[in-house]
Design a protein around this motif. Structure first.
Motif, PDB file in Angstrom:
ATOM      1  N   GLU A  41      41.299 -34.410 -25.772  1.00 33.59           N
ATOM      2  CA  GLU A  41      40.773 -33.042 -25.811  1.00 33.59           C
ATOM      3  C   GLU A  41      39.275 -32.998 -25.534  1.00 33.59           C
ATOM      4  O   GLU A  41      38.798 -32.206 -24.712  1.00 33.59           O
ATOM      5  N   GLN A  42      38.521 -33.849 -26.217  1.00 37.43           N
ATOM      6  CA  GLN A  42      37.069 -33.784 -26.112  1.00 37.43           C
ATOM      7  C   GLN A  42      36.559 -34.355 -24.787  1.00 37.43           C
ATOM      8  O   GLN A  42      35.579 -33.853 -24.228  1.00 37.43           O
ATOM      9  N   GLN A  43      37.213 -35.395 -24.285  1.00 35.25           N
ATOM     10  CA  GLN A  43      36.775 -35.956 -23.003  1.00 35.25           C
ATOM     11  C   GLN A  43      37.032 -34.967 -21.871  1.00 35.25           C
ATOM     12  O   GLN A  43      36.250 -34.883 -20.917  1.00 35.25           O
ATOM     13  N   ILE A  81      36.762 -31.791 -22.117  1.00 34.05           N
ATOM     14  CA  ILE A  81      35.634 -30.859 -22.188  1.00 34.05           C
ATOM     15  C   ILE A  81      34.365 -31.506 -21.618  1.00 34.05           C
ATOM     16  O   ILE A  81      33.653 -30.897 -20.809  1.00 34.05           O
ATOM     17  N   CYS A  82      34.091 -32.748 -22.019  1.00 35.07           N
ATOM     18  CA  CYS A  82      32.872 -33.436 -21.567  1.00 35.07           C
ATOM     19  C   CYS A  82      32.843 -33.611 -20.046  1.00 35.07           C
ATOM     20  O   CYS A  82      31.778 -33.506 -19.423  1.00 35.07           O
ATOM     21  N   ILE A 107      42.318 -36.642 -29.947  1.00 29.81           N
ATOM     22  CA  ILE A 107      40.939 -36.121 -29.986  1.00 29.81           C
ATOM     23  C   ILE A 107      40.194 -36.531 -28.719  1.00 29.81           C
ATOM     24  O   ILE A 107      39.500 -35.718 -28.089  1.00 29.81           O
ATOM     25  N   GLU A 108      40.355 -37.811 -28.332  1.00 28.68           N
ATOM     26  CA  GLU A 108      39.687 -38.292 -27.116  1.00 28.68           C
ATOM     27  C   GLU A 108      40.145 -37.511 -25.892  1.00 28.68           C
ATOM     28  O   GLU A 108      39.334 -37.155 -25.034  1.00 28.68           O
ATOM     29  N   LEU A 138      29.323 -35.513 -30.665  1.00 27.14           N
ATOM     30  CA  LEU A 138      30.757 -35.732 -30.841  1.00 27.14           C
ATOM     31  C   LEU A 138      31.047 -37.160 -31.309  1.00 27.14           C
ATOM     32  O   LEU A 138      31.918 -37.380 -32.161  1.00 27.14           O
ATOM     33  N   TYR A 158      33.043 -37.918 -34.900  1.00 28.44           N
ATOM     34  CA  TYR A 158      34.340 -38.576 -35.028  1.00 28.44           C
ATOM     35  C   TYR A 158      34.237 -39.981 -35.622  1.00 28.44           C
ATOM     36  O   TYR A 158      35.175 -40.432 -36.285  1.00 28.44           O
ATOM     37  N   SER A 160      24.539 -32.680 -36.228  1.00 27.66           N
ATOM     38  CA  SER A 160      25.087 -33.067 -34.920  1.00 27.66           C
ATOM     39  C   SER A 160      24.108 -33.897 -34.091  1.00 27.66           C
ATOM     40  O   SER A 160      24.397 -34.250 -32.952  1.00 27.66           O
TER      41      SER A 160
END
Length: 259
Positions: free
Chosen positions: A230-232, A234-235, A227-228, A209, A213, A97
């Motif tokens: 969901e992850q954005q 969180i970010c 995905i963007e 991340l 991806y 990571s």
């Protein structure tokens, strides 16, 4: 006595991994591969480490598999186990990571070339040389080469390099697109370390991340957009985002904590 892998942590954030079998241009044998896998696990588990540099001791990066060692493997189980362990190195680098920079200081041949390709970025000395040398000794590429090279340069160029096993210089590698920067040999370490420091000061969650991806294949635009989303989401709720915005407004460098 120094081991076959040298491991150093610089400024508490940067891991420097050095392949250390200079007499054989840092070629891969069983003991080096075992040490290397353990060190990669340390990089994954140590939360303080934010970036990794991979290089070779002496004049070479890695000449691939040690042919004498490969000849000594007589049983099919031994051979299969070694190739699997070598492949695991590439997988761990690719899945880590944290960003990994290959600092290619000399020849990168066979599995050595593919270890560099498994990294996220490649800085090469102007004296570096690269070869998919497997076919010269009747082998197919391993260490992820069949996956990484065509992904980087396309199947036609990959076939050319693999079929012919030709040796190419760093300028050709740069034009093909798998080298990020060519450095004067005497400045390679300094310039690679500058890059690693920049990466280490970046936002670790976001960089991790992005790597994850970008390395995933076969997703549709719709899947990527999901995905963007969901992850954005969180970010945007992380302390790092808040710090980044504050630093931007205050015109200073951000101090990210990975939370």
């Amino acid at each position: 006595m120094a081991g076959e892998i040298l491991f150093e942590i610089i400024d508490e954030k940067i891991a420097l991994i050095t392949l250390n079998r200079m007499a054989s241009l840092n070629s891969l044998n069983g003991s080096l591969v075992q040490e290397f896998n353990k060190v990669l696990d340390e990089c994954a588990n140590n939360k303080k480490i934010r970036s990794v540099i991979l290089t070779g001791a002496g004049k070479g990066f890695c000449a691939g598999g040690d042919l004498s060692y490969l000849e000594s493997l007589q049983e099919e189980k031994q051979i299969s186990s070694f190739i699997a362990d070598v492949g695991l190195l590439a997988e761990k680098i690719y899945r880590l990571s944290k960003p990994v920079v290959a600092m290619v200081n000399g020849v990168a041949a066979g599995a050595g070339f593919n270890l560099a390709l498994a990294c996220d970025l490649i800085y090469a000395a102007d004296t570096a040389r690269f070869s998919q040398s497997f076919a010269k000794v009747g082998l197919i590429p391993d260490c992820g080469g069949l996956y990484f090279l065509q992904k980087q340069i396309g199947p036609y160029k990959a076939k050319q390099l693999m079929f012919t096993a030709e040796l190419i210089d760093c300028e050709q590698g740069y034009k093909l697109g798998f080298i990020n920067k060519v450095c004067k040999a005497e400045f390679l370490y300094r310039e690679t370390l500058e890059l690693a420091k920049k990466l280490s000061n970046g936002a670790p969650l976001a960089i991790g991340l992005i790597k994850q991806y970008l390395n995933e294949d076969g997703k549709t635009l719709e899947e990527i957009l999901e995905i963007e989303k969901e992850q954005q989401t969180i970010c945007l709720k992380t302390a790092d985002f808040g710090e980044g915005v504050s630093a931007f407004k205050e015109k200073r460098e951000p101090v990210f904590i990975g939370k």
